[in-house]
Design an enzyme around this catalytic site. Structure first.
Site, mmCIF file in Angstrom:
data_model
loop_
_atom_site.group_PDB
_atom_site.id
_atom_site.type_symbol
_atom_site.label_atom_id
_atom_site.label_comp_id
_atom_site.label_asym_id
_atom_site.label_seq_id
_atom_site.Cartn_x
_atom_site.Cartn_y
_atom_site.Cartn_z
ATOM 1 N N GLY A 25 0.840 -1.191 0.000
ATOM 2 C CA GLY A 25 0.000 0.000 0.000
ATOM 3 C C GLY A 25 0.872 1.236 0.000
ATOM 4 O O GLY A 25 1.931 1.298 -0.632
ATOM 5 N N HIS A 107 5.491 1.775 12.450
ATOM 6 C CA HIS A 107 4.744 2.487 13.492
ATOM 7 C C HIS A 107 4.781 1.586 14.721
ATOM 8 O O HIS A 107 4.633 0.366 14.593
ATOM 9 C CB HIS A 107 3.316 2.724 12.994
ATOM 10 C CG HIS A 107 2.453 3.542 13.898
ATOM 11 N ND1 HIS A 107 2.943 4.426 14.835
ATOM 12 C CD2 HIS A 107 1.105 3.624 14.003
ATOM 13 C CE1 HIS A 107 1.940 5.008 15.460
ATOM 14 N NE2 HIS A 107 0.813 4.535 14.985
ATOM 15 N N GLU A 226 -9.219 32.035 2.346
ATOM 16 C CA GLU A 226 -8.734 32.508 3.638
ATOM 17 C C GLU A 226 -8.450 31.356 4.603
ATOM 18 O O GLU A 226 -7.426 31.341 5.283
ATOM 19 C CB GLU A 226 -9.764 33.464 4.277
ATOM 20 C CG GLU A 226 -9.875 34.806 3.572
ATOM 21 C CD GLU A 226 -8.589 35.623 3.624
ATOM 22 O OE1 GLU A 226 -7.723 35.342 4.474
ATOM 23 O OE2 GLU A 226 -8.442 36.539 2.795
HETATM 24 N N1 LIG Z 1 0.453 5.877 5.453
HETATM 25 C C1 LIG Z 1 1.509 6.523 5.943
HETATM 26 O O1 LIG Z 1 1.816 7.649 5.525
HETATM 27 C C2 LIG Z 1 2.382 5.929 7.022
HETATM 28 C C3 LIG Z 1 3.503 6.653 7.482
HETATM 29 C C4 LIG Z 1 4.335 6.045 8.419
HETATM 30 C C5 LIG Z 1 4.024 4.779 8.883
HETATM 31 N N2 LIG Z 1 2.913 4.107 8.438
HETATM 32 C C6 LIG Z 1 2.659 2.743 8.928
HETATM 33 O O2 LIG Z 1 2.891 1.843 7.832
HETATM 34 C C7 LIG Z 1 2.073 0.684 7.989
HETATM 35 C C8 LIG Z 1 1.294 0.474 6.701
HETATM 36 O O3 LIG Z 1 0.400 1.563 6.516
HETATM 37 P P1 LIG Z 1 -0.112 1.947 5.046
HETATM 38 O O4 LIG Z 1 -0.839 3.252 5.180
HETATM 39 O O5 LIG Z 1 1.004 1.838 4.078
HETATM 40 O O6 LIG Z 1 -1.173 0.748 4.763
HETATM 41 P P2 LIG Z 1 -2.104 0.530 3.484
HETATM 42 O O7 LIG Z 1 -1.852 1.579 2.443
HETATM 43 O O8 LIG Z 1 -3.497 0.329 3.995
HETATM 44 O O9 LIG Z 1 -1.590 -0.861 2.866
HETATM 45 C C9 LIG Z 1 -1.756 -2.073 3.550
HETATM 46 C C10 LIG Z 1 -1.296 -3.210 2.643
HETATM 47 O O10 LIG Z 1 -1.309 -4.421 3.406
HETATM 48 C C11 LIG Z 1 -1.856 -5.458 2.589
HETATM 49 N N3 LIG Z 1 -2.315 -6.595 3.386
HETATM 50 C C12 LIG Z 1 -3.491 -6.795 4.034
HETATM 51 N N4 LIG Z 1 -3.502 -8.011 4.607
HETATM 52 C C13 LIG Z 1 -2.307 -8.608 4.319
HETATM 53 C C14 LIG Z 1 -1.733 -9.865 4.607
HETATM 54 N N5 LIG Z 1 -2.390 -10.802 5.306
HETATM 55 N N6 LIG Z 1 -0.494 -10.145 4.122
HETATM 56 C C15 LIG Z 1 0.169 -9.217 3.379
HETATM 57 N N7 LIG Z 1 -0.319 -7.989 3.085
HETATM 58 C C16 LIG Z 1 -1.549 -7.696 3.554
HETATM 59 C C17 LIG Z 1 -2.941 -4.738 1.823
HETATM 60 O O11 LIG Z 1 -3.365 -5.538 0.751
HETATM 61 P P3 LIG Z 1 -4.416 -5.013 -0.352
HETATM 62 O O12 LIG Z 1 -3.564 -4.221 -1.270
HETATM 63 O O13 LIG Z 1 -4.945 -6.242 -0.967
HETATM 64 O O14 LIG Z 1 -5.438 -4.199 0.379
HETATM 65 C C18 LIG Z 1 -2.188 -3.460 1.416
HETATM 66 O O15 LIG Z 1 -1.398 -3.672 0.273
HETATM 67 C C19 LIG Z 1 1.196 0.943 9.216
HETATM 68 O O16 LIG Z 1 1.828 0.349 10.338
HETATM 69 C C20 LIG Z 1 1.220 2.461 9.353
HETATM 70 O O17 LIG Z 1 0.960 2.921 10.658
HETATM 71 C C21 LIG Z 1 2.106 4.647 7.507
#
Ligand SMILES: NC(=O)c1ccc[n+]([C@@H]2O[C@H](COP(=O)([O-])OP(=O)(O)OC[C@H]3O[C@@H](n4cnc5c(N)ncnc54)[C@H](OP(=O)(O)O)[C@@H]3O)[C@@H](O)[C@H]2O)c1
Length: 327
Positions: A25, A107, A226
């Site tokens: 993701g 995280h 604004e």
């Molecule tokens: N978003 C940010 O800016 C940010 C910044 C810093 C840290 N983080 C941390 O990074 C982590 C990921 O966040 P994100 O926002 O990148 O998540 P995300 O965009 O929701 O992506 C999650 C991914 O995990 C996949 N997934 C779900 N179940 C799975 C499984 N059983 N095995 C393997 N993959 C699986 C999903 O598959 P599908 O593609 O099929 O849905 C998707 O590709 C979290 O811990 C978050 O707190 C995020």
């Protein structure tokens, strides 16, 4: 506080590991691409039915299930949504992960709030880039990087800290700065800030300011510029110069306005509420609420997304972006 850079990190440590990025993701794709461009051996783990499998393959990665990847890799990077971590860890990672492997989070939530209690033989690392995946990737491609926080939650092998620094450098963060923290500090501060400042309070302040002007008969376009557009100017100035430096760049009138208005909006009661939010984060009450909403299919999150999308400010923004390309 020590700040670490590329010169302090040994890239060979992460290059010597087979890395599996779990999830493709926001963070997963950006981290995997940066790692590969830094010479790291990366594969992707996704569920069989994931629609992102095709994208990962088109990007040139081999794709496995998480259970398969856990058996092959010696550094697992858990970049699925936080609410899914506990299930993925207990069902797919722990039964398959190799002895002495490392598991890395972006995280600290799952470890800090006990959603995952990792096996004792695993190294447990945190590398949290401070920004979204799109920025992590574009900064890297521009030869720069995002600042990252790093921590060690469990050092079973005695090499955890060096590996975390090495991983952060492979993401490009050694070009910007890698700062030490703990799982507790990173997750508590992040969960607090998301509610009390960034994603909770600032958009609510924008809505409230916009509504106040429109109710008083101002044109929605002027209210939009604004109360919303100028937030970008403010953020850019604060980012570049700090808050005191920002004040030097605005007019005396604007500065006098800040003096009059700021503490009437952020009152002692607002600060007391911030302390209550922090206490709820620390007690685990916030994470309990998140997990309850997730297991019910996100009724609260979906309702709040629908409310935000239906707010009149969105139609004004769309109209202005169409007219000016910039609002
Ligand atoms: N978003 C940010 O800016 C940010 C910044 C810093 C840290 N983080 C941390 O990074 C982590 C990921 O966040 P994100 O926002 O990148 O998540 P995300 O965009 O929701 O992506 C999650 C991914 O995990 C996949 N997934 C779900 N179940 C799975 C499984 N059983 N095995 C393997 N993959 C699986 C999903 O598959 P599908 O593609 O099929 O849905 C998707 O590709 C979290 O811990 C978050 O707190 C995020």
């Amino acid at each position: 506080m020590n700040v670490f850079f590329d010169k302090d990190a040994d890239l060979a440590l992460v290059r010597s590991r087979r890395v599996a990025v779990i999830g493709y993701g926001n963070q997963g794709r950006a981290q995997a691409l940066n790692l590969r461009d830094s010479g790291v051996d990366v594969t992707i783990a996704l569920p069989e039915q994931s629609r992102r499998r095709d994208q990962a393959r088109e990007d040139g990665f081999a794709v496995f299930t998480t259970a398969e990847a856990a058996g092959r890799a010696d550094l697992l990077v858990l970049l699925a949504a936080d609410e899914d971590h506990a299930r993925i860890y207990s069902e797919e990672i722990e039964p398959n992960v190799r002895d002495g492997a490392a598991i890395l989070f972006a995280h600290g939530l799952s470890i800090r709030f006990g959603l995952i209690v990792p096996r004792a033989d695993l190294d447990v690392l945190l590398v949290a880039p401070k920004g979204p995946g799109t920025a992590l990737r574009s900064e890297y491609q521009a030869g720069a990087g995002l600042i990252a926080l790093y921590a060690v939650g469990q050092d079973a092998t005695g090499t955890a800290s060096g590996l975390a620094l090495s991983y952060a450098a492979a993401l490009g963060s050694g070009r910007a700065g890698i700062l030490p923290t703990t799982f507790a500090e990173e997750s508590e501060a992040d969960l607090f800030n998301e509610q009390a400042v960034l994603w909770g309070a600032i958009p609510e302040l924008i809505h409230a300011g916009f509504e106040t002007l429109v109710e008083a008969g101002f044109s929605p376009e002027v209210a939009y510029f604004e109360c919303l557009t100028e937030v970008k100017l403010l953020a850019d100035l604060i980012y570049a110069r700090g808050i005191a430096g920002m004040r030097e760049a605005i007019s005396n009138t604007a500065e006098f306005g800040a003096l009059e208005g700021g503490t009437r909006i952020v009152t002692p009661e607002t600060r007391a509420e911030m302390r209550r939010i922090l206490a709820e984060v620390r007690s685990g009450r916030f994470v309990d609420g998140l997990m309850a909403d997730a297991s019910a299919g996100y009724p609260r999150l979906r309702a709040s997304r629908a409310d935000a999308a239906a707010h009149p400010i969105e139609q004004v923004g769309q109209r202005l972006r169409g007219l000016t390309g910039k609002a």
